[in-house]
Design a protein around this motif. Structure first.
Motif, short mmCIF file in Angstrom:
data_model
loop_
_atom_site.label_atom_id
_atom_site.label_comp_id
_atom_site.label_asym_id
_atom_site.label_seq_id
_atom_site.Cartn_x
_atom_site.Cartn_y
_atom_site.Cartn_z
N PHE A 51 0.80 -1.23 0.00
CA PHE A 51 0.00 0.00 0.00
C PHE A 51 0.83 1.28 0.00
CE2 PHE A 51 -1.09 -1.30 4.69
CZ PHE A 51 0.24 -1.12 5.09
N TRP A 52 2.12 1.18 0.27
CA TRP A 52 2.96 2.38 0.21
C TRP A 52 2.91 3.02 -1.17
CZ3 TRP A 52 8.00 -0.11 2.61
CH2 TRP A 52 7.78 -0.37 3.97
N GLY A 53 3.05 2.18 -2.20
CA GLY A 53 3.07 2.70 -3.56
C GLY A 53 1.70 3.11 -4.06
N VAL A 54 0.68 2.35 -3.69
CA VAL A 54 -0.69 2.71 -4.10
C VAL A 54 -1.05 4.07 -3.53
CG1 VAL A 54 -3.11 2.00 -4.09
CG2 VAL A 54 -1.31 0.26 -4.13
N GLU A 55 -0.78 4.24 -2.24
CA GLU A 55 -1.06 5.51 -1.59
C GLU A 55 -0.19 6.61 -2.20
OE1 GLU A 55 -0.89 7.05 2.99
OE2 GLU A 55 0.97 6.74 1.89
N GLY A 56 1.07 6.29 -2.46
CA GLY A 56 1.99 7.29 -3.00
C GLY A 56 1.55 7.84 -4.34
N VAL A 57 1.10 6.96 -5.24
CA VAL A 57 0.65 7.43 -6.56
C VAL A 57 -0.61 8.27 -6.43
CG1 VAL A 57 -0.32 6.69 -8.77
CG2 VAL A 57 1.72 5.56 -7.87
N PHE A 58 -1.61 7.77 -5.72
CA PHE A 58 -2.87 8.52 -5.62
C PHE A 58 -2.69 9.83 -4.87
CE2 PHE A 58 -5.19 4.36 -6.38
CZ PHE A 58 -5.66 4.76 -7.63
N SER A 59 -1.68 9.92 -4.02
CA SER A 59 -1.41 11.17 -3.32
C SER A 59 -0.85 12.24 -4.24
CB SER A 59 -0.44 10.93 -2.15
OG SER A 59 -1.05 10.13 -1.15
N HIS A 60 -0.49 11.84 -5.46
CA HIS A 60 0.00 12.80 -6.47
C HIS A 60 -1.03 13.04 -7.58
CE1 HIS A 60 4.15 13.66 -5.26
NE2 HIS A 60 4.25 12.41 -4.87
N VAL A 61 -2.25 12.57 -7.40
CA VAL A 61 -3.28 12.75 -8.43
C VAL A 61 -4.18 13.93 -8.08
CG1 VAL A 61 -5.30 11.69 -9.53
CG2 VAL A 61 -3.27 10.30 -9.06
N LYS A 62 -4.33 14.83 -9.01
CA LYS A 62 -5.22 15.98 -8.81
C LYS A 62 -6.64 15.49 -8.58
CE LYS A 62 -2.65 19.12 -11.89
NZ LYS A 62 -2.71 19.88 -13.17
N GLY A 63 -7.33 16.13 -7.65
CA GLY A 63 -8.70 15.75 -7.35
C GLY A 63 -8.82 14.78 -6.20
N VAL A 64 -7.72 14.11 -5.84
CA VAL A 64 -7.72 13.23 -4.68
C VAL A 64 -7.54 14.09 -3.43
CG1 VAL A 64 -6.50 11.38 -3.46
CG2 VAL A 64 -6.90 11.21 -5.93
N LYS A 65 -8.46 13.97 -2.51
CA LYS A 65 -8.45 14.80 -1.30
C LYS A 65 -7.85 14.09 -0.10
CE LYS A 65 -10.65 18.04 -3.51
NZ LYS A 65 -9.96 19.32 -3.87
N SER A 67 -1.64 15.81 -17.07
CA SER A 67 -2.76 16.67 -16.68
C SER A 67 -3.38 16.25 -15.36
CB SER A 67 -3.83 16.68 -17.77
OG SER A 67 -4.38 15.38 -17.96
N ASP A 68 -3.12 15.01 -14.93
CA ASP A 68 -3.64 14.51 -13.66
C ASP A 68 -2.62 14.58 -12.53
OD1 ASP A 68 -6.30 13.56 -14.49
OD2 ASP A 68 -5.19 12.12 -15.69
N TYR A 69 -1.37 14.87 -12.88
CA TYR A 69 -0.29 14.81 -11.91
C TYR A 69 -0.22 16.08 -11.06
CZ TYR A 69 4.49 14.79 -10.06
OH TYR A 69 5.59 14.86 -9.22
N ARG A 70 -0.05 15.87 -9.77
CA ARG A 70 0.15 16.97 -8.82
C ARG A 70 1.53 16.78 -8.20
NH1 ARG A 70 -4.42 16.93 -4.76
NH2 ARG A 70 -3.58 14.85 -4.39
N ALA A 71 2.38 17.76 -8.32
CA ALA A 71 3.77 17.63 -7.86
C ALA A 71 3.85 17.45 -6.34
CB ALA A 71 4.58 18.84 -8.29
N LYS A 72 3.03 18.16 -5.61
CA LYS A 72 3.08 18.08 -4.15
C LYS A 72 2.36 16.83 -3.65
CE LYS A 72 2.06 20.73 0.05
NZ LYS A 72 1.49 21.99 0.61
N PHE A 73 3.01 16.10 -2.76
CA PHE A 73 2.43 14.90 -2.16
C PHE A 73 1.33 15.34 -1.20
CE2 PHE A 73 1.90 11.50 0.84
CZ PHE A 73 2.25 10.33 0.19
N LEU A 74 0.13 14.78 -1.37
CA LEU A 74 -0.98 15.10 -0.49
C LEU A 74 -0.83 14.32 0.81
CD1 LEU A 74 -3.87 16.33 -0.03
CD2 LEU A 74 -4.74 14.17 -0.91
N ARG A 75 -0.50 14.98 1.87
CA ARG A 75 -0.39 14.32 3.18
C ARG A 75 -1.75 14.23 3.82
NH1 ARG A 75 4.72 13.82 5.77
NH2 ARG A 75 6.44 14.54 4.47
N ASP A 76 -2.08 13.06 4.33
CA ASP A 76 -3.38 12.85 4.92
C ASP A 76 -3.44 13.45 6.32
OD1 ASP A 76 -5.99 11.38 4.28
OD2 ASP A 76 -5.56 10.76 6.34
N ALA A 77 -4.57 14.01 6.65
CA ALA A 77 -4.72 14.70 7.93
C ALA A 77 -5.14 13.77 9.05
CB ALA A 77 -5.73 15.83 7.81
N THR A 78 -5.46 12.49 8.73
CA THR A 78 -5.94 11.59 9.77
C THR A 78 -4.84 11.11 10.68
OG1 THR A 78 -5.69 9.68 8.29
CG2 THR A 78 -7.82 10.80 8.32
#
Length: 228
Positions: free
Chosen positions: A55-69, A217-228
């Motif tokens: 899950f490290w990689g799955v989370e890592g990729v989706f954390s760089h996708v625009k629209g993923v909160k 067009s879907d890539y977000r450079a900044k890693f989305l860190r989860d607030a939980t």
């Protein structure tokens, strides 16, 4: 092959277990076909669950996708009593390592997330394994959260099977939604916290690079860190 076999010294220095030994060749990204069945999800944030190996990689990729909160690593498919990392990697719990994401379908639709998932995250032709990690808890699975996601997932898996993009049969399965259990805190945002970890460098960082190259067009450079 259990994760703790790899990077024993590194894992000890970090005070945690690591993914398995990178004894295999690097995975190659695949240009998964553009979905023919477009998700019609309406307004409002949606939830999706993906299981695709470590899950490290799955989370890592989706954390760089625009629209993923939000992207949370965890376990799906088993019971609460065995929903812990050390128990799950020993086998026999029926859990899959999975990632629960919250996304805005006005920015990225479910069908687009599926294409990203099968292009750069998981190999849908591998049963109960991904990369160097072996075991049923590393299976590739989709967990639809509603009727629309279920219809889109079924249509896309069928499309994948006839696309001739993959030389072997598609074995990714759709699993009925059961309770999702968040993994231990040290697993959350693991790629962002441990960018030099041997497993991340060898297996997961290339997936993010592929995301950037294949879906700019879907890539977000900044890693989305989860607030939980």
């Amino acid at each position: 092959m259990k994760r703790a076999l790899f990077l024993g010294l590194v894992a000890a220095s970090l005070g945690l277990s690591a993914c398995s030994s990178p004894a295999f060749a690097l995975e190659e990204p695949v240009n998964a076909p553009a979905p023919k069945r477009i998700a019609k999800e309406g307004a409002g944030l949606k939830i999706a669950i993906f299981a695709g190996g470590c899950f490290w990689g799955v989370e890592g990729v989706f954390s760089h996708v625009k629209g993923v909160k939000s992207a949370v690593s965890g376990f799906h498919g088993g019971s609460a009593g065995t929903a812990s990392y050390n128990r799950i990697i020993s086998g026999g719990t029926n859990h899959a390592e999975a990632v629960k994401i919250v996304y805005d379908p006005y920015v990225v639709r479910y069908d687009e997330l599926l294409r990203i998932f099968f292009s750069v995250v998981t190999d849908p032709t591998l049963k109960n394994r991904q990369g160097p990690d072996v075991g049923a808890h590393y299976r590739s699975a989709l967990v639809p959260m509603n009727a629309e996601q279920s219809a889109v997932a079924k249509a896309y898996l069928k499309q994948m099977g006839t696309s001739k993009v993959w030389k072997r049969p598609i074995v990714t399965r759709i699993e009925k939604h059961r309770k999702f259990y968040s993994a231990e805190k040290y697993h959350q945002d693991f790629m962002a916290k441990n960018p030099r970890h041997g497993y991340i460098v060898r297996w997961d960082a290339p997936k993010v690079k592929a995301l950037k190259a294949m879906f700019p067009s879907d890539y977000r450079a900044k890693f989305l860190r989860d607030a939980t």
